[in-house]
Design an enzyme around this catalytic site. Structure first.
Site, PDB file in Angstrom:
ATOM      1  N   GLU A 114     -92.025  44.552  28.954  1.00  0.00           N
ATOM      2  CA  GLU A 114     -91.123  45.553  29.530  1.00  0.00           C
ATOM      3  C   GLU A 114     -91.779  46.925  29.393  1.00  0.00           C
ATOM      4  O   GLU A 114     -92.198  47.280  28.293  1.00  0.00           O
ATOM      5  CB  GLU A 114     -89.785  45.529  28.770  1.00  0.00           C
ATOM      6  CG  GLU A 114     -88.833  46.640  29.177  1.00  0.00           C
ATOM      7  CD  GLU A 114     -87.547  46.657  28.329  1.00  0.00           C
ATOM      8  OE1 GLU A 114     -87.282  45.686  27.580  1.00  0.00           O
ATOM      9  OE2 GLU A 114     -86.815  47.657  28.426  1.00  0.00           O
ATOM     10  N   HIS A 172     -91.616  51.242  30.416  1.00  0.00           N
ATOM     11  CA  HIS A 172     -90.943  52.411  30.980  1.00  0.00           C
ATOM     12  C   HIS A 172     -91.903  53.587  30.903  1.00  0.00           C
ATOM     13  O   HIS A 172     -92.603  53.756  29.883  1.00  0.00           O
ATOM     14  CB  HIS A 172     -89.659  52.734  30.210  1.00  0.00           C
ATOM     15  CG  HIS A 172     -88.688  51.605  30.241  1.00  0.00           C
ATOM     16  ND1 HIS A 172     -87.973  51.290  31.367  1.00  0.00           N
ATOM     17  CD2 HIS A 172     -88.379  50.679  29.310  1.00  0.00           C
ATOM     18  CE1 HIS A 172     -87.243  50.225  31.113  1.00  0.00           C
ATOM     19  NE2 HIS A 172     -87.467  49.816  29.880  1.00  0.00           N
ATOM     20  N   ARG A 201     -90.332  61.665  42.814  1.00  0.00           N
ATOM     21  CA  ARG A 201     -89.058  61.539  42.118  1.00  0.00           C
ATOM     22  C   ARG A 201     -89.107  62.247  40.757  1.00  0.00           C
ATOM     23  O   ARG A 201     -89.952  61.911  39.920  1.00  0.00           O
ATOM     24  CB  ARG A 201     -88.824  60.040  41.901  1.00  0.00           C
ATOM     25  CG  ARG A 201     -87.687  59.696  41.028  1.00  0.00           C
ATOM     26  CD  ARG A 201     -87.758  58.233  40.574  1.00  0.00           C
ATOM     27  NE  ARG A 201     -86.554  57.903  39.859  1.00  0.00           N
ATOM     28  CZ  ARG A 201     -86.405  56.858  39.086  1.00  0.00           C
ATOM     29  NH1 ARG A 201     -87.397  55.993  38.943  1.00  0.00           N
ATOM     30  NH2 ARG A 201     -85.273  56.630  38.474  1.00  0.00           N
ATOM     31  N   ARG A 240     -79.279  54.678  28.782  1.00  0.00           N
ATOM     32  CA  ARG A 240     -80.634  54.130  28.924  1.00  0.00           C
ATOM     33  C   ARG A 240     -81.144  53.525  27.609  1.00  0.00           C
ATOM     34  O   ARG A 240     -82.232  52.977  27.550  1.00  0.00           O
ATOM     35  CB  ARG A 240     -81.619  55.223  29.367  1.00  0.00           C
ATOM     36  CG  ARG A 240     -81.337  55.757  30.743  1.00  0.00           C
ATOM     37  CD  ARG A 240     -82.396  56.755  31.181  1.00  0.00           C
ATOM     38  NE  ARG A 240     -81.855  57.663  32.160  1.00  0.00           N
ATOM     39  CZ  ARG A 240     -81.774  57.403  33.471  1.00  0.00           C
ATOM     40  NH1 ARG A 240     -82.243  56.278  33.954  1.00  0.00           N
ATOM     41  NH2 ARG A 240     -81.236  58.274  34.302  1.00  0.00           N
ATOM     42  N   ALA A 282     -83.652  51.017  36.578  1.00  0.00           N
ATOM     43  CA  ALA A 282     -82.270  51.035  36.087  1.00  0.00           C
ATOM     44  C   ALA A 282     -81.699  49.625  35.877  1.00  0.00           C
ATOM     45  O   ALA A 282     -80.744  49.458  35.096  1.00  0.00           O
ATOM     46  CB  ALA A 282     -81.399  51.823  37.061  1.00  0.00           C
ATOM     47  N   ARG A 320     -83.502  59.846  26.086  1.00  0.00           N
ATOM     48  CA  ARG A 320     -82.718  60.241  27.262  1.00  0.00           C
ATOM     49  C   ARG A 320     -81.240  59.866  27.090  1.00  0.00           C
ATOM     50  O   ARG A 320     -80.771  59.679  25.978  1.00  0.00           O
ATOM     51  CB  ARG A 320     -83.360  59.619  28.511  1.00  0.00           C
ATOM     52  CG  ARG A 320     -84.813  60.076  28.694  1.00  0.00           C
ATOM     53  CD  ARG A 320     -85.446  59.483  29.921  1.00  0.00           C
ATOM     54  NE  ARG A 320     -84.757  59.904  31.130  1.00  0.00           N
ATOM     55  CZ  ARG A 320     -84.915  59.316  32.323  1.00  0.00           C
ATOM     56  NH1 ARG A 320     -85.758  58.296  32.446  1.00  0.00           N
ATOM     57  NH2 ARG A 320     -84.262  59.745  33.376  1.00  0.00           N
ATOM     58  N   PRO A 354     -86.278  49.392  41.148  1.00  0.00           N
ATOM     59  CA  PRO A 354     -85.697  50.390  42.046  1.00  0.00           C
ATOM     60  C   PRO A 354     -86.134  51.824  41.761  1.00  0.00           C
ATOM     61  O   PRO A 354     -86.260  52.230  40.609  1.00  0.00           O
ATOM     62  CB  PRO A 354     -84.187  50.237  41.820  1.00  0.00           C
ATOM     63  CG  PRO A 354     -84.050  49.542  40.520  1.00  0.00           C
ATOM     64  CD  PRO A 354     -85.260  48.662  40.387  1.00  0.00           C
ATOM     65  N   ASN A 355     -86.356  52.519  42.857  1.00  0.00           N
ATOM     66  CA  ASN A 355     -86.703  53.958  42.877  1.00  0.00           C
ATOM     67  C   ASN A 355     -88.128  54.246  42.419  1.00  0.00           C
ATOM     68  O   ASN A 355     -88.583  55.383  42.497  1.00  0.00           O
ATOM     69  CB  ASN A 355     -85.696  54.781  42.061  1.00  0.00           C
ATOM     70  CG  ASN A 355     -84.284  54.627  42.593  1.00  0.00           C
ATOM     71  OD1 ASN A 355     -84.050  54.853  43.772  1.00  0.00           O
ATOM     72  ND2 ASN A 355     -83.358  54.195  41.760  1.00  0.00           N
ATOM     73  N   TYR A 403     -91.087  61.782  35.461  1.00  0.00           N
ATOM     74  CA  TYR A 403     -91.969  60.658  35.802  1.00  0.00           C
ATOM     75  C   TYR A 403     -93.381  61.065  36.231  1.00  0.00           C
ATOM     76  O   TYR A 403     -94.196  60.201  36.541  1.00  0.00           O
ATOM     77  CB  TYR A 403     -91.310  59.814  36.904  1.00  0.00           C
ATOM     78  CG  TYR A 403     -89.971  59.237  36.482  1.00  0.00           C
ATOM     79  CD1 TYR A 403     -89.895  58.278  35.478  1.00  0.00           C
ATOM     80  CD2 TYR A 403     -88.778  59.678  37.067  1.00  0.00           C
ATOM     81  CE1 TYR A 403     -88.677  57.759  35.066  1.00  0.00           C
ATOM     82  CE2 TYR A 403     -87.547  59.166  36.672  1.00  0.00           C
ATOM     83  CZ  TYR A 403     -87.512  58.206  35.668  1.00  0.00           C
ATOM     84  OH  TYR A 403     -86.305  57.694  35.262  1.00  0.00           O
ATOM     85  N   ASN A 438     -91.521  46.976  35.058  1.00  0.00           N
ATOM     86  CA  ASN A 438     -90.674  48.154  34.904  1.00  0.00           C
ATOM     87  C   ASN A 438     -89.473  47.897  35.805  1.00  0.00           C
ATOM     88  O   ASN A 438     -89.548  48.049  37.033  1.00  0.00           O
ATOM     89  CB  ASN A 438     -91.402  49.440  35.319  1.00  0.00           C
ATOM     90  CG  ASN A 438     -90.550  50.667  35.039  1.00  0.00           C
ATOM     91  OD1 ASN A 438     -89.346  50.570  34.789  1.00  0.00           O
ATOM     92  ND2 ASN A 438     -91.172  51.842  35.093  1.00  0.00           N
TER      93      ASN A 438
HETATM   94  C1  DQA Z   1     -87.531  53.955  33.852  1.00  0.00           C
HETATM   95  C2  DQA Z   1     -86.358  54.376  32.955  1.00  0.00           C
HETATM   96  C3  DQA Z   1     -85.048  53.896  33.528  1.00  0.00           C
HETATM   97  O1  DQA Z   1     -83.974  54.300  32.692  1.00  0.00           O
HETATM   98  C4  DQA Z   1     -84.832  54.488  34.905  1.00  0.00           C
HETATM   99  O2  DQA Z   1     -83.645  53.994  35.471  1.00  0.00           O
HETATM  100  C5  DQA Z   1     -85.985  54.266  35.816  1.00  0.00           C
HETATM  101  C6  DQA Z   1     -87.332  54.417  35.275  1.00  0.00           C
HETATM  102  C7  DQA Z   1     -88.872  54.523  33.341  1.00  0.00           C
HETATM  103  O3  DQA Z   1     -89.905  54.021  33.793  1.00  0.00           O
HETATM  104  O4  DQA Z   1     -88.893  55.466  32.560  1.00  0.00           O
HETATM  105  O5  DQA Z   1     -85.832  54.062  37.004  1.00  0.00           O
HETATM  106  O6  DQA Z   1     -87.625  52.533  33.821  1.00  0.00           O
END
Ligand code: DQA
Length: 139
Positions: free
Chosen positions: A96, A98, A18, A109, A75, A105, A10-11, A23, A72
């Site tokens: 995994e 990020h 964003r 998280r 959240a 952070r 998501p996102n 990011y 990735n």
């Molecule tokens: C993320 C870190 C997560 O905490 C966050 O919710 C994201 C992006 C990262 O790539 O740094 O959406 O996965």
């Protein structure tokens, strides 16, 4: 030819727009081209969804026949036992990733439901986290 599936949660469709201070300002489509050029011997497939169930469906679909998954989960990393169970169910190794260093952070998280069932975790290297994850899958 090796086949690696990159999955963004998501996102992450909003990369480039964003929170650029967290990011970066580069869109993922642009980065994906660079990634494919860096690994010409690997077929890199890409999927993004904002929906937990669609991410799980994709893991089920590819997780028995590709050579690895770079995930990735956004959240959902910090919330989803269902995603963790999907990773446990499949045979492909999952890395995994990020973009940000989640440990620098907010405290919410710092916990990942998926780390313990992934082959490894790469975080904090910006978009290069994906490249390092693909390298890890080729070792
Ligand atoms: C993320 C870190 C997560 O905490 C966050 O919710 C994201 C992006 C990262 O790539 O740094 O959406 O996965």
């Amino acid at each position: 030819m090796k086949r690696i599936q990159v999955i963004n949660g998501p996102n992450l469709n909003l990369l480039g727009k964003r929170e650029p201070t967290v990011y970066g300002s580069r869109g993922f489509d642009d980065y994906l081209e660079e990634l494919r050029r860096a690994f010409p011997e690997i077929q890199i497939d890409y999927f993004q969804s904002n929906c937990e169930g669609s991410l799980i469906d994709k893991i089920h679909e590819v997780g028995y026949n590709c050579d690895g998954i770079v995930l990735n989960a956004g959240a959902y990393t910090h919330t989803s036992i269902a995603l963790r169970d999907a990773i446990s169910a499949v045979t492909a190794p999952v890395i995994e990733v990020h973009i940000s260093n989640v440990h620098k952070r907010e405290e919410f998280r710092h916990h990942s439901f998926i780390s313990a069932v992934c082959r490894g975790v790469i975080c904090g290297f910006g978009l290069n986290s994906y490249r390092l994850a693909i390298e890890a899958l080729t070792l």
